[in-house]
Scaffold this active site. Structure first.
Site, PDB file in Angstrom:
ATOM      1  N   LYS A  80       0.854  -1.188   0.000  1.00 19.25           N
ATOM      2  CA  LYS A  80       0.000   0.000   0.000  1.00 19.25           C
ATOM      3  C   LYS A  80       0.887   1.234   0.000  1.00 19.25           C
ATOM      4  O   LYS A  80       2.021   1.195   0.492  1.00 19.25           O
ATOM      5  CB  LYS A  80      -0.862   0.005   1.271  1.00 19.25           C
ATOM      6  N   GLY A 180     -20.113   7.221   6.575  1.00 19.41           N
ATOM      7  CA  GLY A 180     -19.328   7.674   5.425  1.00 19.41           C
ATOM      8  C   GLY A 180     -20.070   7.288   4.159  1.00 19.41           C
ATOM      9  O   GLY A 180     -20.256   6.101   3.896  1.00 19.41           O
ATOM     10  N   VAL A 184     -17.567   4.322  -2.278  1.00 22.27           N
ATOM     11  CA  VAL A 184     -18.064   2.951  -2.116  1.00 22.27           C
ATOM     12  C   VAL A 184     -19.486   2.969  -1.545  1.00 22.27           C
ATOM     13  O   VAL A 184     -20.397   2.317  -2.069  1.00 22.27           O
ATOM     14  CB  VAL A 184     -17.140   2.121  -1.186  1.00 22.27           C
TER      15      VAL A 184
HETATM   16  N1  LIG Z   1     -12.639   2.477  -3.061  1.00 24.43           N
HETATM   17  C1  LIG Z   1     -12.453   1.166  -2.999  1.00 24.43           C
HETATM   18  O1  LIG Z   1     -12.597   0.443  -4.004  1.00 24.43           O
HETATM   19  C2  LIG Z   1     -12.101   0.533  -1.702  1.00 24.43           C
HETATM   20  C3  LIG Z   1     -12.219   1.228  -0.508  1.00 24.43           C
HETATM   21  N2  LIG Z   1     -11.962   0.599   0.683  1.00 24.43           N
HETATM   22  C4  LIG Z   1     -12.100   1.319   1.925  1.00 24.43           C
HETATM   23  O2  LIG Z   1     -13.450   1.770   2.078  1.00 24.43           O
HETATM   24  C5  LIG Z   1     -13.471   3.023   2.758  1.00 24.43           C
HETATM   25  C6  LIG Z   1     -14.185   4.063   1.905  1.00 24.43           C
HETATM   26  O3  LIG Z   1     -13.520   4.197   0.676  1.00 24.43           O
HETATM   27  P1  LIG Z   1     -14.031   5.214  -0.446  1.00 24.43           P
HETATM   28  O4  LIG Z   1     -15.498   5.193  -0.511  1.00 24.43           O
HETATM   29  O5  LIG Z   1     -13.239   4.925  -1.653  1.00 24.43           O
HETATM   30  O6  LIG Z   1     -13.514   6.575   0.168  1.00 24.43           O
HETATM   31  P2  LIG Z   1     -14.176   8.025   0.069  1.00 24.43           P
HETATM   32  O7  LIG Z   1     -13.120   8.975   0.485  1.00 24.43           O
HETATM   33  O8  LIG Z   1     -14.838   8.226  -1.241  1.00 24.43           O
HETATM   34  O9  LIG Z   1     -15.329   7.944   1.170  1.00 24.43           O
HETATM   35  C7  LIG Z   1     -15.102   7.998   2.533  1.00 24.43           C
HETATM   36  C8  LIG Z   1     -16.150   8.922   3.122  1.00 24.43           C
HETATM   37  O10 LIG Z   1     -16.041   8.869   4.526  1.00 24.43           O
HETATM   38  C9  LIG Z   1     -16.220  10.185   5.031  1.00 24.43           C
HETATM   39  N3  LIG Z   1     -15.627  10.260   6.362  1.00 24.43           N
HETATM   40  C10 LIG Z   1     -14.327  10.367   6.725  1.00 24.43           C
HETATM   41  N4  LIG Z   1     -14.211  10.388   8.056  1.00 24.43           N
HETATM   42  C11 LIG Z   1     -15.474  10.279   8.560  1.00 24.43           C
HETATM   43  C12 LIG Z   1     -16.017  10.229   9.863  1.00 24.43           C
HETATM   44  N5  LIG Z   1     -15.242  10.305  10.942  1.00 24.43           N
HETATM   45  N6  LIG Z   1     -17.348  10.093  10.002  1.00 24.43           N
HETATM   46  C13 LIG Z   1     -18.154  10.019   8.924  1.00 24.43           C
HETATM   47  N7  LIG Z   1     -17.692  10.067   7.663  1.00 24.43           N
HETATM   48  C14 LIG Z   1     -16.373  10.198   7.486  1.00 24.43           C
HETATM   49  C15 LIG Z   1     -15.570  11.074   3.994  1.00 24.43           C
HETATM   50  O11 LIG Z   1     -16.038  12.410   4.081  1.00 24.43           O
HETATM   51  C16 LIG Z   1     -15.982  10.378   2.696  1.00 24.43           C
HETATM   52  O12 LIG Z   1     -17.206  10.879   2.191  1.00 24.43           O
HETATM   53  C17 LIG Z   1     -11.997   3.356   3.054  1.00 24.43           C
HETATM   54  O13 LIG Z   1     -11.669   2.889   4.330  1.00 24.43           O
HETATM   55  C18 LIG Z   1     -11.231   2.562   2.007  1.00 24.43           C
HETATM   56  O14 LIG Z   1      -9.911   2.263   2.399  1.00 24.43           O
HETATM   57  C19 LIG Z   1     -11.585  -0.710   0.731  1.00 24.43           C
HETATM   58  C20 LIG Z   1     -11.475  -1.438  -0.411  1.00 24.43           C
HETATM   59  C21 LIG Z   1     -11.636  -0.864  -1.725  1.00 24.43           C
HETATM   60  C1  LIG Z   2      -8.760  -1.147  -5.449  1.00 21.40           C
HETATM   61  C2  LIG Z   2      -7.894  -1.695  -4.358  1.00 21.40           C
HETATM   62  C3  LIG Z   2      -6.553  -2.050  -4.859  1.00 21.40           C
HETATM   63  C4  LIG Z   2      -7.903  -0.718  -3.255  1.00 21.40           C
HETATM   64  C5  LIG Z   2      -7.202  -1.175  -2.045  1.00 21.40           C
HETATM   65  O1  LIG Z   2      -6.078  -0.846  -1.840  1.00 21.40           O
HETATM   66  C6  LIG Z   2      -7.949  -1.917  -1.060  1.00 21.40           C
HETATM   67  O2  LIG Z   2      -8.638  -2.899  -1.359  1.00 21.40           O
HETATM   68  O3  LIG Z   2      -7.844  -1.528   0.099  1.00 21.40           O
END
Ligand SMILES: NC(=O)C1=CN([C@@H]2O[C@H](COP(=O)(O)OP(=O)(O)OC[C@H]3O[C@@H](n4cnc5c(N)ncnc54)[C@H](O)[C@@H]3O)[C@@H](O)[C@H]2O)C=CC1
Ligand SMILES: CC(C)CC(=O)C(=O)O
Length: 367
Positions: A80, A180, A184
């Site tokens: 990562k 959040g 996703v």
């Molecule tokens: N995008 C992907 O394909 C993958 C994402 N993840 C994990 O899923 C989670 C979400 O990822 P994404 O949706 O891509 O990120 P993102 O950044 O689009 O969404 C995260 C959301 O959480 C909100 N947030 C942050 N801190 C907060 C809090 N304390 N309380 C409430 N809301 C809060 C942010 O404002 C944002 O809207 C992360 O932990 C990421 O590592 C895991 C696997 C794959």
């Molecule tokens: C799209 C993946 C490679 C994102 C990632 O790093 C994860 O699954 O946490």
């Protein structure tokens, strides 16, 4: 932090510090384990409170990727990156291209993709400098944004966990508290809304909350109130460590199933929720949809094939629950066991040396 002590304790292979004065790049690439193959894991861009916090995040997330990729049955190791910076202000072409050159320098030991704070457009910039990047624009024959596929996997895994807790995998009428509503979780909410679930949402970003309220008739609550709401399922989809000493006593949910990485603050929190009878879908198992999707690019991306594999996360969560019940252990331990067994199996089968490509002495033979 005593870095080598830490690396040794958790068996990390490599930690790379990347600094580029001109672009302002400060990044940390952590490679945990490459037994199964090159380390694949996303690049997170975040404003860290300290350099130590950034290093710790990179290390924890990289180890999670080793387990995620192994549990998902991928022939990939875990790594990562974190880029220290504000994704709203500090992005530039130079920064991502400088980072791309560092990835290229690892010559395929590490392959990157999106994570929190980075987008397909950022991956395209990295791709200007290296082929070791996935999740780039579909125009390149790539898989694009992994988030909707991650959401599909979480939805499938949530249904499997619900079946264990409620005796049916139907989510109709279930109350799901989503923490959040970013990339996703928004798509996850679409699946849940379509199936008739009632949504309670929170986010530190008001716009994200309003969007979910309007689109899905979700009820909005303040970020600190999400843990204690009356609900069937808690879906942590923001950042990590939200299952901790402060939040556990507030939880009313019977199921925890969400996309966030590193949901348990410490392992012991997994033990506590297990004792409380909560069905916990381990984070790195349920959120593997994105990595399964981007990994498919290594075979020439085929969306249908990738989605079929992601759909199977239902079965993988069932299997984890089955091991947990059979061995009387929490689900997070069952998942670790599953991943570690696969790594050990492959490590052993690799012990029979087989030359891959040119013979190592071929340059001498040909002279
Ligand atoms: N995008 C992907 O394909 C993958 C994402 N993840 C994990 O899923 C989670 C979400 O990822 P994404 O949706 O891509 O990120 P993102 O950044 O689009 O969404 C995260 C959301 O959480 C909100 N947030 C942050 N801190 C907060 C809090 N304390 N309380 C409430 N809301 C809060 C942010 O404002 C944002 O809207 C992360 O932990 C990421 O590592 C895991 C696997 C794959
Ligand atoms: C799209 C993946 C490679 C994102 C990632 O790093 C994860 O699954 O946490």
């Amino acid at each position: 932090m005593e870095i080598f002590k830490y690396l040794e304790k958790y068996d990390y292979e490599q930690l790379v510090f990347c600094q580029d004065k001109q672009s302002g790049l400060k990044a940390i690439i952590a490679i945990h384990d490459t037994t199964l193959g090159p380390a694949l894991g996303g690049t997170r861009m975040w404003t860290y409170a300290s350099e130590e916090a950034a290093i710790e995040d990179a290390l924890r997330l990289a180890k999670g990727m080793t387990y995620k990729n192994a549990a998902a049955g991928l022939n990939l190791g875990g790594g990562k990156t974190v880029i220290i910076g504000d994704p709203r202000k500090d992005k530039s072409e130079e920064l991502f291209r400088a980072f791309g050159r560092y990835v290229q320098g690892l010559n395929g030991r590490y392959i990157t993709a999106e994570d929190v704070g980075t987008t397909v457009a950022d991956m395209d910039l990295i791709h200007e400098e290296t082929d070791f990047v996935t999740g780039i624009s579909p125009a390149f024959g790539s898989s694009g944004n992994p988030s909707p596929v991650t959401a599909f996997g979480v939805y499938r895994g949530m249904k499997a966990a619900a079946k264990e807790a409620f005796g049916t995998d139907s989510l109709e009428g279930r109350v799901v508290a989503v923490q959040g509503v970013g990339n996703v979780a928004y798509t996850l909410c679409e699946y849940l809304h379509k199936e008739g679930a009632q949504l309670i949402v929170t986010d530190i970003n008001k716009e994200a909350v309003n969007r979910a309220v309007q689109a899905f008739g979700a009820r909005a609550v303040d970020p600190d109130d999400i843990y204690g709401v009356e609900c069937d399922i808690y879906a942590p989809c923001a950042l990590g460590a939200t299952i901790n000493d402060d939040t556990i006593p507030q939880l009313k949910a019977k199921v925890i199933a969400g996309s966030a990485n590193n949901q348990l603050k410490d392992a012991r929190h997994g033990d506590i929720i297990h004792e409380m009878g909560i069905v916990y879908a381990p984070d790195y198992v349920i959120n593997a949809g994105g990595v399964i999707n981007v990994a498919d690019e290594l075979y020439g991306y085929n969306q249908e094939r990738a989605m079929k594999k992601v759909e199977q996360l239902y079965t993988t969560i069932e299997k984890v629950i089955e091991i947990s019940k059979r061995d009387g252990i929490p689900t997070y331990v069952a998942a670790d066991r599953m991943a570690e067994e696969r790594i050990a199996r492959i490590r052993n089968s690799r012990s029979q040396f087989l030359q891959n490509g040119h013979h190592i002495l071929s340059h001498r033979i040909s002279r």
